[in-house]
Design an enzyme around this catalytic site. Structure first.
Site, PDB file in Angstrom:
ATOM      1  N   ILE A  41       0.861  -1.183   0.000  1.00 29.84           N
ATOM      2  CA  ILE A  41       0.000   0.000   0.000  1.00 29.84           C
ATOM      3  C   ILE A  41       0.896   1.231   0.000  1.00 29.84           C
ATOM      4  O   ILE A  41       1.716   1.419   0.890  1.00 29.84           O
ATOM      5  CB  ILE A  41      -0.928   0.007   1.227  1.00 29.84           C
ATOM      6  N   LYS A  42       0.730   2.052  -1.035  1.00 28.97           N
ATOM      7  CA  LYS A  42       1.576   3.240  -1.185  1.00 28.97           C
ATOM      8  C   LYS A  42       0.961   4.431  -0.467  1.00 28.97           C
ATOM      9  O   LYS A  42      -0.218   4.734  -0.650  1.00 28.97           O
ATOM     10  CB  LYS A  42       1.725   3.589  -2.675  1.00 28.97           C
ATOM     11  N   ILE A  43       1.780   5.076   0.336  1.00 28.51           N
ATOM     12  CA  ILE A  43       1.337   6.196   1.160  1.00 28.51           C
ATOM     13  C   ILE A  43       2.404   7.291   1.085  1.00 28.51           C
ATOM     14  O   ILE A  43       3.600   6.995   1.138  1.00 28.51           O
ATOM     15  CB  ILE A  43       1.168   5.744   2.633  1.00 28.51           C
TER      16      ILE A  43
END
Length: 317
Positions: free
Chosen positions: A131-133
């Site tokens: 999950i890219k944050i």
């Protein structure tokens, strides 16, 4: 003939920075990364039309509320594109949380859980997803929570040593320190317009972060990102992973010049320092004008492309 791409694969995990399935098939990376801008450009490709239609149908089945339908459609589309990519890559797909949530820890956590649930419902296990944050203080705190739940994160838009350090201290799985956008800033804000790869400020930044992580024994993966030229990539040969756009993968594949490993830490591993406090993080990060400007600009740009995607999807709802 051994190409530079072959040589790079022997020392670094090669990742494709694209949502274009044909490009991924061609270059056979281990993993792939997407972001709102790449999802937007991929959505314009004709082969993605069925994925968009399916996302719209899914959203309509979830809710009668138009605003909720739009949120569900964009989440499902990002996952649908990820699912197609996972049919090709043996490793992981990175799917990004809405950039407009970058300063909201709880909303980021909830969006990440939703994306993971959509992947899980399609039969994909957590170990194939990142999950890219965005690497804001709030995003890093969200990642800290998610990692404890078995949801691995890719912290992106990373420009400062403070961001890198806070990510490692939070136990984040992987960071994406940007190279090319750092170079862009120095070219725009100084008289120097040309940089040899070894003196490229983006290359120097990632090299420092890589060595810091290895020196203090952090397990967080360093994946250099955002490249402007092949020289930046070859100067970071040996980095844990590098995520590379198709045009530069093509250049590496067409070049057979010998590649020398540049990153490899051989020193002793030292005791980790005390974690940064929020106040220390902001002081150190804000002391770097480039990092402050590029983080804010990156979030704004991703938000603009997210809104363009919403406009396209709204017309179909």
């Amino acid at each position: 003939m051994t190409t530079q791409l072959d040589s790079l694969r022997n020392m670094t995990v090669v990742v494709a920075d694209t949502g274009d399935i044909d490009a991924i098939k061609k270059y056979q990376p281990q993993d792939a990364t997407t972001n709102p801008s790449l999802i937007l450009s991929a959505s314009a490709l004709p082969q993605y039309a069925p994925l968009i239609d399916e996302a719209i149908a899914y959203a309509k089945a979830q809710s009668a509320n138009k605003a909720q339908q739009l949120i569900d459609a964009e989440d499902k589309l990002a996952v649908n594109i990820g699912l197609e990519i996972l049919k090709i890559v043996p490793g992981r797909i990175s799917t990004e949380v809405d950039a407009r949530l970058s300063y909201d820890t709880q909303a980021t956590v909830e969006k990440a859980r939703k994306l993971i649930a959509l992947y899980n419902a399609a039969g994909i296990s957590n170990d194939r997803i990142l999950i890219k944050i965005a690497s804001t203080w709030q995003g890093i705190r969200a990642a800290e929570i998610l990692e404890k739940e078995g949801i691995n994160c890719n912290l992106t838009l990373l420009f400062s040593e403070a961001q890198a350090r806070a990510c490692a201290e939070a136990g984040v799985y992987l960071i994406s320190p940007f190279v090319g956008r750092i170079l862009d800033w120095y070219k725009a804000n100084s008289d120097k317009k040309e940089y040899a790869p070894a003196e490229d400020p983006g290359v120097i930044s990632v090299t420092k972060i890589y060595n810091y992580y290895k020196e203090y024994g952090y397990n967080t993966v360093v994946m250099g990102a955002s490249f402007r030229n092949v020289g930046e990539i070859t100067e970071l040969a040996g980095c844990d992973r590098l995520t590379i756009a198709p045009a530069l993968l093509k250049e590496l594949q067409e070049n057979s010049t010998a590649l020398v490993r540049k990153l490899e830490y051989k020193g002793e591993v030292k005791a980790k320092p005390q974690p940064l406090t929020e106040a220390e993080f902001y002081w150190q990060h804000n002391s770097d004008a480039m990092a402050v400007e590029k983080l804010a600009e990156g979030i704004r740009k991703f938000a603009v492309d997210q809104e363009k995607l919403e406009t396209m999807l709204s017309a179909k709802l």
